[in-house]
Every structure is written in structure tokens, then in C-alpha cells.
Design an enzyme around this catalytic site. Structure first.
Site, PDB file in Angstrom:
ATOM      1  N   GLY A   1       0.795  -1.218   0.000  1.00  0.00           N
ATOM      2  CA  GLY A   1       0.000   0.000   0.000  1.00  0.00           C
ATOM      3  C   GLY A   1       0.828   1.269   0.000  1.00  0.00           C
ATOM      4  O   GLY A   1       0.284   2.358   0.102  1.00  0.00           O
ATOM      5  N   CYS A   2       2.144   1.135  -0.093  1.00  0.00           N
ATOM      6  CA  CYS A   2       3.021   2.308  -0.152  1.00  0.00           C
ATOM      7  C   CYS A   2       3.527   2.471  -1.580  1.00  0.00           C
ATOM      8  O   CYS A   2       3.888   1.479  -2.222  1.00  0.00           O
ATOM      9  CB  CYS A   2       4.212   2.137   0.794  1.00  0.00           C
ATOM     10  SG  CYS A   2       3.754   2.024   2.523  1.00  0.00           S
ATOM     11  N   ALA A   3       3.562   3.700  -2.064  1.00  0.00           N
ATOM     12  CA  ALA A   3       4.066   3.955  -3.414  1.00  0.00           C
ATOM     13  C   ALA A   3       5.568   3.680  -3.475  1.00  0.00           C
ATOM     14  O   ALA A   3       6.072   3.167  -4.469  1.00  0.00           O
ATOM     15  CB  ALA A   3       3.772   5.388  -3.822  1.00  0.00           C
TER      16      ALA A   3
END
Length: 143
Positions: free
Chosen positions: A53-55
Site C-alpha cells: 500500500g506504499c508507493a
């Protein structure tokens, strides 16, 4: 009056952010905090430790301690994200698992002004990091 180490760390961070004034200075400070993160080993940069869920690439290591506290370590391939990890670790690392699981992270991020200051992508990544920490802590606390 603070009731837990997490509350005390939040009070301290809020005071530091307030002294800095504008967000340009705060961003620089957050990036500096990230430079002081304890490095992870090559083995710790694993799929198992990766935060979804982290870029940016983010890895978190959860280390339960014998006294019911939890130590966290983390790393990222992006400077500002490393700084956000450092902020999150200041709040949570060394606290009791049950306190971590019960802490209102959304209110804390709002108090620090991070909710408004970060892009939606960074904000979602921060939420993913906090969710992972709280999920690990809840599992350790038996919640």
C-alpha cells in the site's frame, strides 16, 4: 498529562513540529529524522517485511521484547518516506503492544498536521505503515 509513552512521544513531536513553523522546514526535519534510522540488513529487505500500500518501497521489522514492549525498525528507498518511518517509529517503538494496538493514529497524524501536508499517495502509505504496526502489535497482545 500524558498517559503512555506513545502520548509522550506525540507531545514531543508536536512541540518540535510547532517550533519549526512552516511545512518546508518540517519536511526538511522529517527527512533528517529518516537519515538516523538504524539500517536494515539485506535479509531484512524481504518480501515478508515489505509494507503493502506504499508507493515507495517500505520495509518494517517487528521485534517483540520480553517485557511486552515492541521494537520496530524500518527503511525506505525514498527520503521523505524514511522520515515518515522515523516519525512512526518514534511514536510506537518501545511501547507496550496493547497500547500500540489501541492508539488513535489518525488523530495523532492530524495533530502533527501530516494528514493535510502529505499528498494522498504519501498519506495512504503512512496509513499502511501504521496499520501494519498496529496489526502486528494486536497479534502480539493477543487482541
Amino acid at each position: 498529562m500524558s498517559t503512555s509513552p506513545i502520548d509522550a512521544a506525540l507531545d514531543e513531536l508536536a512541540d518540535e513540529f510547532e517550533m519549526l513553523g512552516d511545512w518546508e522546514e518540517r519536511y526538511r526535519y522529517v527527512i533528517e529524522l529518516g537519515k538516523d534510522l538504524e539500517p536494515l540488513t539485506a535479509e531484512e529487505h524481504s518480501e515478508e517485511n515489505k509494507v503493502r500500500g506504499c508507493a515507495s518501497q517500505v520495509w518494517l521489522v517487528t521485534e517483540p521484547q520480553g517485557d511486552g514492549t515492541v521494537r520496530f525498525r524500518g527503511d525506505s528507498d525514498a527520503h521523505i518516506v524514511s522520515g515518515l518511518i522515523a516519525v512512526v517509529l518514534r511514536l510506537y517503538s518501545g511501547a507496550q503492544a496493547r497500547d500500540i494496538a489501541a492508539f488513535d493514529a489518525s488523530a495523532a497524524m492530524a495533530r502533527l498536521g501530516l494528514s493535510e501536508a502529505l499528498s494522498s499517495q504519501r498519506s495512504n502509505g503512512l496509513k499502511s505503515m501504521v496499520a501494519r504496526i498496529q496489526r502486528d502489535a494486536a497479534a502480539l497482545a493477543g487482541a
